[in-house]
Write a protein that holds these residues in place. Structure first.
Motif, PDB file in Angstrom:
ATOM      1  N   ALA A 530      18.537  61.344 -28.604  1.00  0.00           N
ATOM      2  CA  ALA A 530      18.338  62.774 -28.872  1.00  0.00           C
ATOM      3  C   ALA A 530      18.450  63.631 -27.621  1.00  0.00           C
ATOM      4  O   ALA A 530      18.588  64.853 -27.718  1.00  0.00           O
ATOM      5  N   THR A 531      18.397  63.025 -26.434  1.00  0.00           N
ATOM      6  CA  THR A 531      18.381  63.822 -25.201  1.00  0.00           C
ATOM      7  C   THR A 531      19.452  63.419 -24.195  1.00  0.00           C
ATOM      8  O   THR A 531      19.592  64.066 -23.163  1.00  0.00           O
ATOM      9  N   HIS A 532      20.188  62.344 -24.445  1.00  0.00           N
ATOM     10  CA  HIS A 532      21.146  61.867 -23.459  1.00  0.00           C
ATOM     11  C   HIS A 532      22.451  61.422 -24.129  1.00  0.00           C
ATOM     12  O   HIS A 532      22.461  61.081 -25.319  1.00  0.00           O
ATOM     13  N   VAL A 533      23.521  61.444 -23.318  1.00  0.00           N
ATOM     14  CA  VAL A 533      24.800  60.885 -23.738  1.00  0.00           C
ATOM     15  C   VAL A 533      25.175  59.774 -22.757  1.00  0.00           C
ATOM     16  O   VAL A 533      24.704  59.743 -21.615  1.00  0.00           O
ATOM     17  N   SER A 534      26.005  58.833 -23.228  1.00  0.00           N
ATOM     18  CA  SER A 534      26.460  57.743 -22.373  1.00  0.00           C
ATOM     19  C   SER A 534      27.933  57.943 -22.039  1.00  0.00           C
ATOM     20  O   SER A 534      28.720  58.364 -22.886  1.00  0.00           O
ATOM     21  N   LEU A 535      28.292  57.641 -20.783  1.00  0.00           N
ATOM     22  CA  LEU A 535      29.654  57.777 -20.307  1.00  0.00           C
ATOM     23  C   LEU A 535      30.102  56.411 -19.800  1.00  0.00           C
ATOM     24  O   LEU A 535      29.678  55.957 -18.726  1.00  0.00           O
ATOM     25  N   LEU A 536      30.931  55.724 -20.595  1.00  0.00           N
ATOM     26  CA  LEU A 536      31.493  54.445 -20.186  1.00  0.00           C
ATOM     27  C   LEU A 536      32.723  54.724 -19.332  1.00  0.00           C
ATOM     28  O   LEU A 536      33.650  55.402 -19.770  1.00  0.00           O
ATOM     29  N   LEU A 537      32.724  54.223 -18.099  1.00  0.00           N
ATOM     30  CA  LEU A 537      33.826  54.488 -17.185  1.00  0.00           C
ATOM     31  C   LEU A 537      34.960  53.489 -17.387  1.00  0.00           C
ATOM     32  O   LEU A 537      34.722  52.322 -17.727  1.00  0.00           O
ATOM     33  N   LYS A 538      36.166  53.939 -17.175  1.00  0.00           N
ATOM     34  CA  LYS A 538      37.328  53.054 -17.265  1.00  0.00           C
ATOM     35  C   LYS A 538      37.317  52.055 -16.118  1.00  0.00           C
ATOM     36  O   LYS A 538      37.744  50.916 -16.265  1.00  0.00           O
ATOM     37  N   GLU A 539      36.812  52.492 -14.942  1.00  0.00           N
ATOM     38  CA  GLU A 539      36.812  51.647 -13.762  1.00  0.00           C
ATOM     39  C   GLU A 539      35.483  50.873 -13.654  1.00  0.00           C
ATOM     40  O   GLU A 539      34.440  51.319 -14.146  1.00  0.00           O
ATOM     41  N   TYR A 540      35.540  49.739 -13.007  1.00  0.00           N
ATOM     42  CA  TYR A 540      34.341  48.936 -12.743  1.00  0.00           C
ATOM     43  C   TYR A 540      33.819  49.289 -11.352  1.00  0.00           C
ATOM     44  O   TYR A 540      34.536  49.203 -10.362  1.00  0.00           O
ATOM     45  N   LEU A 541      32.553  49.733 -11.269  1.00  0.00           N
ATOM     46  CA  LEU A 541      31.940  50.106 -10.005  1.00  0.00           C
ATOM     47  C   LEU A 541      31.124  48.933  -9.480  1.00  0.00           C
ATOM     48  O   LEU A 541      30.179  48.477 -10.138  1.00  0.00           O
ATOM     49  N   THR A 542      31.490  48.435  -8.316  1.00  0.00           N
ATOM     50  CA  THR A 542      30.741  47.317  -7.738  1.00  0.00           C
ATOM     51  C   THR A 542      29.370  47.759  -7.253  1.00  0.00           C
ATOM     52  O   THR A 542      28.452  46.954  -7.133  1.00  0.00           O
ATOM     53  N   SER A 543      29.208  49.054  -6.975  1.00  0.00           N
ATOM     54  CA  SER A 543      27.914  49.601  -6.566  1.00  0.00           C
ATOM     55  C   SER A 543      27.410  50.529  -7.668  1.00  0.00           C
ATOM     56  O   SER A 543      28.060  51.512  -8.004  1.00  0.00           O
ATOM     57  N   THR A 544      26.263  50.211  -8.244  1.00  0.00           N
ATOM     58  CA  THR A 544      25.714  51.014  -9.336  1.00  0.00           C
ATOM     59  C   THR A 544      25.177  52.335  -8.799  1.00  0.00           C
ATOM     60  O   THR A 544      24.380  52.340  -7.857  1.00  0.00           O
ATOM     61  N   PRO A 545      25.601  53.495  -9.345  1.00  0.00           N
ATOM     62  CA  PRO A 545      25.074  54.781  -8.877  1.00  0.00           C
ATOM     63  C   PRO A 545      23.553  54.849  -9.063  1.00  0.00           C
ATOM     64  O   PRO A 545      23.017  54.426 -10.085  1.00  0.00           O
ATOM     65  N   ALA A 546      22.884  55.363  -8.049  1.00  0.00           N
ATOM     66  CA  ALA A 546      21.424  55.484  -8.118  1.00  0.00           C
ATOM     67  C   ALA A 546      21.019  56.606  -9.062  1.00  0.00           C
ATOM     68  O   ALA A 546      21.809  57.512  -9.359  1.00  0.00           O
ATOM     69  N   ASP A 547      19.787  56.540  -9.558  1.00  0.00           N
ATOM     70  CA  ASP A 547      19.256  57.625 -10.382  1.00  0.00           C
ATOM     71  C   ASP A 547      19.308  58.926  -9.589  1.00  0.00           C
ATOM     72  O   ASP A 547      19.094  58.941  -8.362  1.00  0.00           O
ATOM     73  N   SER A 548      19.598  60.023 -10.302  1.00  0.00           N
ATOM     74  CA  SER A 548      19.672  61.379  -9.721  1.00  0.00           C
ATOM     75  C   SER A 548      20.909  61.589  -8.844  1.00  0.00           C
ATOM     76  O   SER A 548      21.002  62.584  -8.127  1.00  0.00           O
ATOM     77  N   THR A 549      21.869  60.656  -8.881  1.00  0.00           N
ATOM     78  CA  THR A 549      23.132  60.871  -8.168  1.00  0.00           C
ATOM     79  C   THR A 549      23.877  62.048  -8.802  1.00  0.00           C
ATOM     80  O   THR A 549      23.920  62.178 -10.028  1.00  0.00           O
ATOM     81  N   THR A 550      24.456  62.902  -7.983  1.00  0.00           N
ATOM     82  CA  THR A 550      25.162  64.081  -8.504  1.00  0.00           C
ATOM     83  C   THR A 550      26.536  63.688  -9.041  1.00  0.00           C
ATOM     84  O   THR A 550      27.155  62.730  -8.577  1.00  0.00           O
ATOM     85  N   TYR A 551      26.980  64.432 -10.040  1.00  0.00           N
ATOM     86  CA  TYR A 551      28.329  64.255 -10.578  1.00  0.00           C
ATOM     87  C   TYR A 551      28.954  65.623 -10.786  1.00  0.00           C
ATOM     88  O   TYR A 551      28.266  66.652 -10.826  1.00  0.00           O
ATOM     89  N   ARG A 552      30.267  65.630 -10.929  1.00  0.00           N
ATOM     90  CA  ARG A 552      31.006  66.853 -11.249  1.00  0.00           C
ATOM     91  C   ARG A 552      32.133  66.492 -12.197  1.00  0.00           C
ATOM     92  O   ARG A 552      32.873  65.539 -11.961  1.00  0.00           O
ATOM     93  N   LEU A 553      32.260  67.237 -13.282  1.00  0.00           N
ATOM     94  CA  LEU A 553      33.333  67.022 -14.251  1.00  0.00           C
ATOM     95  C   LEU A 553      34.583  67.759 -13.776  1.00  0.00           C
ATOM     96  O   LEU A 553      34.527  68.947 -13.442  1.00  0.00           O
ATOM     97  N   LEU A 554      35.702  67.048 -13.732  1.00  0.00           N
ATOM     98  CA  LEU A 554      36.965  67.594 -13.234  1.00  0.00           C
ATOM     99  C   LEU A 554      37.929  67.754 -14.405  1.00  0.00           C
ATOM    100  O   LEU A 554      38.731  66.872 -14.701  1.00  0.00           O
ATOM    101  N   PHE A 555      37.825  68.888 -15.090  1.00  0.00           N
ATOM    102  CA  PHE A 555      38.658  69.112 -16.269  1.00  0.00           C
ATOM    103  C   PHE A 555      40.069  69.525 -15.863  1.00  0.00           C
ATOM    104  O   PHE A 555      40.284  70.144 -14.821  1.00  0.00           O
ATOM    105  N   GLN A 556      41.022  69.181 -16.713  1.00  0.00           N
ATOM    106  CA  GLN A 556      42.430  69.517 -16.529  1.00  0.00           C
ATOM    107  C   GLN A 556      42.964  70.079 -17.845  1.00  0.00           C
ATOM    108  O   GLN A 556      42.316  69.935 -18.893  1.00  0.00           O
TER     109      GLN A 556
END
Length: 927
Positions: A530-556
């Protein structure tokens, strides 16, 4: 990287004694490097020793190693070595007594063609094998590809197509399964300082799965071969050398190998790619040897593509006078000397620099040439294919500069309960230029209802000035699974750009900070709770992003699914959506593969300028006669009512604007197709069945769906019969947007107004005519803050004055107030496709001088646009401007923010629309 330390130690000791290397335990050390050995100097009378010949080879090899290391890294592929993944192979469990090597030669990487001994329509080609002795499986498997549609069966015997003595029998029961292999073709790699050949090889990834996950690479094998090895001892089969084994050989071989994803890197393994769940996710590219000349050409081309031609230091021009000695530069002299000072520029990406002045003899312009019947290619910019188009005010959204919003979901997935909820799917803004018919069904009667008919119609939506929102946030948590090769982010939603709609952001790029910094692609976007969405990435990240890491959506542009504008006072019936005053979905045919889930396609992406340069560089005033210019433009008609109570009504729509210049293609009995090519018809009646519903033309009347029939196209009007449809009988208000040919339209006049620097007039109705605007109360002094003049086409920011006491400017302040012009940059608002409002942008350091409680007075020079049509040289040289001292030389230039190309506006036909100056704000004093 030299040879391994183990091999170096062997070469440095008995029996080779290669003293280029030190015989000690220190890794990667060599005496030859320490002492800078470059030659072995043989002398007469002294015997040549074997170790000296060995070291001679080492010296030459080191030179090659250094040359290669300047261009390549250890493990780089020089050419070939291309990987091919096959997840469509089949494995067959064969009996334990099978000689697997008879079916596949691993040295030559070739397999046998086999067929069933009982049914030769069942056949295939062996591509590899896996034996029990290799430690991967508990059974023997042949890996093969079928050559036809018939498949082998359990307990069946197969044999070599060309040799019936080579056979194998499949086991009983479940003998077959999916298999996966990877192959590498022949090539060369740079390894251990050598350019090493790679043999064609095939490796079985998994004999029982088509979705393996491994690191793929080459293992390095360094071998010293002595006389006990056949290839050395027998000297390739020459009997004369059987008892003279001679020298040993150093061999370096590369073997295709696999490692699990969790295995640590090792020195003898060069990773080339990763296979994740049966797909190559990363593939190390081949390196290409580039010469210095080619490198310089590449750099020059990239510099030009990115920045165009530009000057680093100006070449200051000085007119020195007539070309002949002791004469002046008078009007009667036909030439003059132009001295170009020292400067530096990049032309087509190449560096051009002069250190001394360059003098040129220039002929003055003395002749003109008449050009007749010239045509200019006039494109109208990029577009997308859309459907379900509706607008309650077409005159505001088509052929104008109104802004609409871009969304990452179709209109049906909008949350229109409030403006806030509506913004959850918004990703940017754009301006709609025009709408043209792309495809309309031939026969309206074949559709059961109006909604289906409208959904089946598609249009070309031309748009420009697209700006994507900056949508950032923080990751709530993230998970990474090495076994599945997947990384999933969990983000709070709904927020702007992240609606509660599954798959809304599939394929969108996302930039992540922190330890996993990089740009990735969202593979699947789902509502998690009810409060969150999940984003499955196409790429495999060897380092898991920490909680509260910033992101930016790059729309085209490819991420756009709909165009819309929110208005909670609007209500339309299906297929339109309430609370929208404009809407259009990107149609399925306007996406990759024609599927609704594909990326949206943008057509003519580079054709987005409304400035058309005339090939002749120097126009003379008055040379372009209005009656000689012909062009096509979309123009809105006057509205017309159908009358009260009639189910069908005859309607005539006329164009009073520019009526003496308009010409439509005459057609007394126009077909629906020809009418649709020139007209867009809207029902703008203020009810749920109107408010911008598109009305289609039809060749046959229809009692169920609304349409226009019996069409006549005149010079300046269109006549038709409007059929309301079975459910509507009230009076309707109609308007059309027509594509007309215009002739004899006078150009727009651009009246020049110079900013007044001696009298304070911002509080009067003469403020705009004197180029002044005041801002006060809570001034924004942050870098990048914008102050709009609410006026387009400002060409010069003459002065900016500041008063700290915040009181209104008076005449006496014009000479005593602080001049803060240097803290502002002018944005003229001019773009390739529009004249937008001009603004002043705050520079860094302004807060050290300006206070929020102060007052600013902006003084500027600008052009007021009057009339309709295009702009060209005569637009600037009106009698009013000439009387103000405005000359041919004062006509400004325009530098495109898109291409960085500068063109003189003296030599163009300029169709850019201009944002209207706010006539209701003649007093230019704003808080």
């Amino acid at each position: 990287m030299p040879l391994s330390n183990t091999t170096q130690q062997i070469l440095a000791t008995t029996p080779y004694f290669d003293d280029y290397y030190q015989a000690n335990s220190a890794a990667n050390t060599s005496m030859g490097v320490d002492f800078d050995f470059h030659r072995v100097l043989f002398r007469p009378k002294y015997g040549v020793q074997a170790r000296e010949l060995t070291q001679l080879q080492t010296l030459l090899q080191v030179q090659l190693e250094r040359l290669g290391a300047a261009q390549f890294r250890n493990g780089d592929r020089i050419f070939g070595c291309n990987l091919t993944l096959d997840v469509g192979a089949t494995s067959g469990h064969v009996l334990a007594n099978t000689t697997l090597g008879n079916f596949f030669d691993r040295e030559l990487n070739t397999g046998k063609y086999v067929l069933s001994t009982t049914n030769n329509s069942r056949k295939g080609r062996i591509t590899q094998y896996v034996g029990i002795d290799e430690g991967q499986t508990t059974n023997n498997y042949l890996i093969f590809k079928y050559s036809g549609n018939d498949e082998f069966v359990a307990s069946e015997t197969i044999q070599d197509r060309d040799d019936s003595t080579v056979s194998a029998t499949f086991a009983a029961g479940a003998a077959f399964g999916d298999a996966s292999t990877i192959s590498i073709d022949e090539g060369v790699c740079f390894v251990s300082g050598f350019f090493v050949r790679v043999r064609p090889q095939t490796l079985v990834l998994d004999p029982l799965s088509s979705t393996p996950s491994y690191r793929i690479g080459l293992t390095i094998e360094e071998q010293i071969l002595d006389e006990l090895d056949d290839v050395v001892g027998e000297s390739l089969g020459d009997p004369a050398n059987n008892n003279a084994p001679g020298a040993h050989r150093l061999r370096v071989r590369l073997t295709l190998a696999k490692r699990s994803l969790s295995t640590d890197a090792d020195d003898n393994f060069i990773e080339l790619a990763r296979v994740i769940n049966g797909t190559i996710s990363t593939n190390k590219p081949n390196n290409t040897i580039v010469s210095m000349r080619e490198l310089l050409e590449i750099l020059a081309r990239r510099t030009y593509d990115e920045s165009g031609d530009y000057m680093v230091r100006q070449f200051p021009p000085v007119v020195e006078g007539a070309a002949s000695a002791n004469s002046t530069n008078s009007a009667t002299v036909t030439t003059f000397l132009l001295s170009m000072g020292q400067g530096k520029a990049y032309v087509r990406g190449n560096e051009i620099e002069t250190t001394v002045p360059t003098r040129l003899t220039i002929n003055k312009a003395r002749e003109d040439v008449q050009v007749s019947d010239a045509s200019l290619s006039a494109t109208v910019g990029n577009y997308m294919i859309v459907s379900r188009v509706g607008t309650n005010t077409p005159e505001n959204f088509f052929g104008n500069t109104s802004t609409v919003e871009l969304h990452c979901v179709p209109v049906t997935d909008f949350d229109i309960t409030s403006n806030t909820a509506y913004a959850w799917s918004r990703i940017g803004t754009t301006r709609v230029r025009m709408l043209e018919v792309d495809d309309v069904p031939d026969d309206i009667t074949t559709y059961a209802n109006t909604a289906q008919y409208f959904n089946a119609s598609t249009y070309k939506l031309f748009f420009f000035d697209t700006r994507f929102d900056t949508l950032t946030g923080t990751i709530a948590t993230a998970t990474t699974s090495a076994s599945t090769g997947q990384t999933t982010l969990y983000v709070a939603s709904p927020v702007n750009g992240m609606p509660y709609v599954n798959n809304a952001l599939d394929g969108v790029s996302i930039s992540i900070g922190g330890t996993a910094s990089g740009i990735y692609t969202i593979s699947e976007y789902l509502q998690a709770n009810a409060t969150h969405v999940s984003l499955l990435l196409k790429e495999y990240l060897t380092s898991t992003p920490a909680d509260s890491t910033t992101y930016r959506l790059l729309f085209q542009p490819r991420d756009v699914d709909a165009f819309a504008y929110f208005n909670d006072a609007t209500d339309m019936s299906a297929p339109y959506t309430a609370n929208l005053s404009f809407q259009a979905d990107v149609a399925g045919k306007g996406k990759d593969s024609g599927l609704p889930t594909g990326y949206s396609k943008i057509f003519n992406p580079n054709d987005n300028s409304l400035i058309y340069q005339i090939p002749e560089l120097y126009l003379t005033p008055g040379s372009v006669a209005p009656e000689s210019v012909e062009f096509v433009s979309w123009i809105s008609s006057d509205s017309a009512n159908t009358g009260t109570g009639a189910t069908n009504a005859d309607v005539t729509l006329s164009w009073s604007t520019l009526s003496s210049h308009i010409n439509f293609p005459l057609d007394a009995d126009a077909s629906a197709e020809s009418a649709a090519a020139s007209f867009l018809l809207f029902d703008i009646t203020d009810d749920t069945d109107g408010r911008g519903r598109l009305i289609h033309f039809s060749d046959a009347a229809n009692t169920t769906n609304r349409c226009a029939t019996d069409i006549t196209i005149n010079d300046t009007s269109i006549e038709f019969t409007y059929h309301h449809g079975g459910s509507i009988s009230s009076a309707r208000t109609l308007v059309a947007v027509g594509k007309a040919e215009l002739t004899g339209v006078a150009p727009r006049i651009k009246t020049y107004y110079s900013g007044n620097t001696t009298h304070a007039l911002a509080g009067t109705t003469d403020a705009l005519l004197n180029g002044q605007v005041e801002y006060y109360s809570s001034l924004n002094t942050a870098p990048g803050a914008v102050y709009s003049f609410k006026t387009a086409d400002v060409i010069n920011l003459k002065k900016v004055l500041y008063k700290s006491d915040g009181t209104a400017f008076a005449n006496t302040d014009m000479s005593t107030a602080t001049d803060v012009t240097s803290y502002f940059t002018l944005d003229t608002g001019q773009r390739d496709n529009t004249y937008d409002y001009s603004t002043a942008i705050v520079k860094r350091g302004a807060s050290s001088v300006l206070a929020p409680t102060g007052r600013l007075l902006f003084i500027f020079d600008w052009f007021d646009h009057t009339g309709q049509g295009y702009v060209h040289l005569d637009s600037y040289l009106s009698a009013a401007n000439v009387n103000k001292g405005f000359t041919y030389e004062d006509v400004p230039s325009f530098t495109s923010p898109k291409s960085n190309r500068t063109i003189s506006l003296r030599n163009v036909i300029d169709y850019r629309p201009c944002s209207r100056t706010r006539s209701s704000l003649l007093r230019r004093r704003w808080s």
